[in-house]
Write a protein that holds these residues in place. Structure first.
Motif, PDB file in Angstrom:
ATOM      1  N   LEU A 119     -24.639  20.227  30.226  1.00 45.40           N
ATOM      2  CA  LEU A 119     -25.242  20.550  31.522  1.00 45.40           C
ATOM      3  C   LEU A 119     -26.694  20.078  31.576  1.00 45.40           C
ATOM      4  O   LEU A 119     -27.137  19.525  32.590  1.00 45.40           O
ATOM      5  CB  LEU A 119     -25.160  22.055  31.781  1.00 45.40           C
ATOM      6  N   LEU A 120     -27.418  20.264  30.510  1.00 45.34           N
ATOM      7  CA  LEU A 120     -28.807  19.815  30.446  1.00 45.34           C
ATOM      8  C   LEU A 120     -28.898  18.295  30.596  1.00 45.34           C
ATOM      9  O   LEU A 120     -29.750  17.781  31.329  1.00 45.34           O
ATOM     10  CB  LEU A 120     -29.448  20.253  29.132  1.00 45.34           C
ATOM     11  N   VAL A 121     -28.012  17.585  29.933  1.00 47.12           N
ATOM     12  CA  VAL A 121     -28.001  16.124  30.029  1.00 47.12           C
ATOM     13  C   VAL A 121     -27.661  15.682  31.452  1.00 47.12           C
ATOM     14  O   VAL A 121     -28.291  14.772  32.005  1.00 47.12           O
ATOM     15  CB  VAL A 121     -27.018  15.516  29.002  1.00 47.12           C
ATOM     16  N   ILE A 122     -26.710  16.323  32.076  1.00 46.93           N
ATOM     17  CA  ILE A 122     -26.323  15.978  33.448  1.00 46.93           C
ATOM     18  C   ILE A 122     -27.489  16.215  34.409  1.00 46.93           C
ATOM     19  O   ILE A 122     -27.780  15.378  35.276  1.00 46.93           O
ATOM     20  CB  ILE A 122     -25.075  16.781  33.873  1.00 46.93           C
ATOM     21  N   VAL A 123     -28.172  17.334  34.270  1.00 45.57           N
ATOM     22  CA  VAL A 123     -29.315  17.637  35.144  1.00 45.57           C
ATOM     23  C   VAL A 123     -30.438  16.620  34.929  1.00 45.57           C
ATOM     24  O   VAL A 123     -31.035  16.120  35.892  1.00 45.57           O
ATOM     25  CB  VAL A 123     -29.815  19.078  34.906  1.00 45.57           C
ATOM     26  N   ALA A 124     -30.727  16.272  33.681  1.00 42.50           N
ATOM     27  CA  ALA A 124     -31.781  15.289  33.393  1.00 42.50           C
ATOM     28  C   ALA A 124     -31.422  13.928  33.972  1.00 42.50           C
ATOM     29  O   ALA A 124     -32.276  13.241  34.555  1.00 42.50           O
ATOM     30  CB  ALA A 124     -32.007  15.190  31.890  1.00 42.50           C
TER      31      ALA A 124
END
Length: 70
Positions: free
Chosen positions: A10-15
């Motif tokens: 999720l963090l990678v997708i948001v970034a």
């Protein structure tokens, strides 16, 4: 361990979404606080009499800008 991978994904997708948004808008990133201008400082070197190295660098920048305009 599954929660770690889900959170990391999720963090990678948001970034990536934020990066794509900046690229699509073609705007440079800016701070929300106004930077040095908010503190009343117009330039990084706020001294009245800059050092010799700074004067040379400023003169070089002025010459470069004058050549870009012509």
């Amino acid at each position: 361990m599954d929660i770690f991978f889900l959170t990391f994904g999720l963090l990678v997708i948001v970034a990536l979404a934020m990066a794509v948004g900046v690229i699509v808008q073609r705007k440079s990133m800016a701070s929300s606080c106004g930077g040095l201008g908010a503190m009343g400082i117009d330039k990084v070197c706020d001294c009245d009499d800059p050092c010799e190295a700074r004067r040379q660098r400023l003169a070089k920048e002025r010459r470069w800008k004058e050549n870009q305009i012509l």
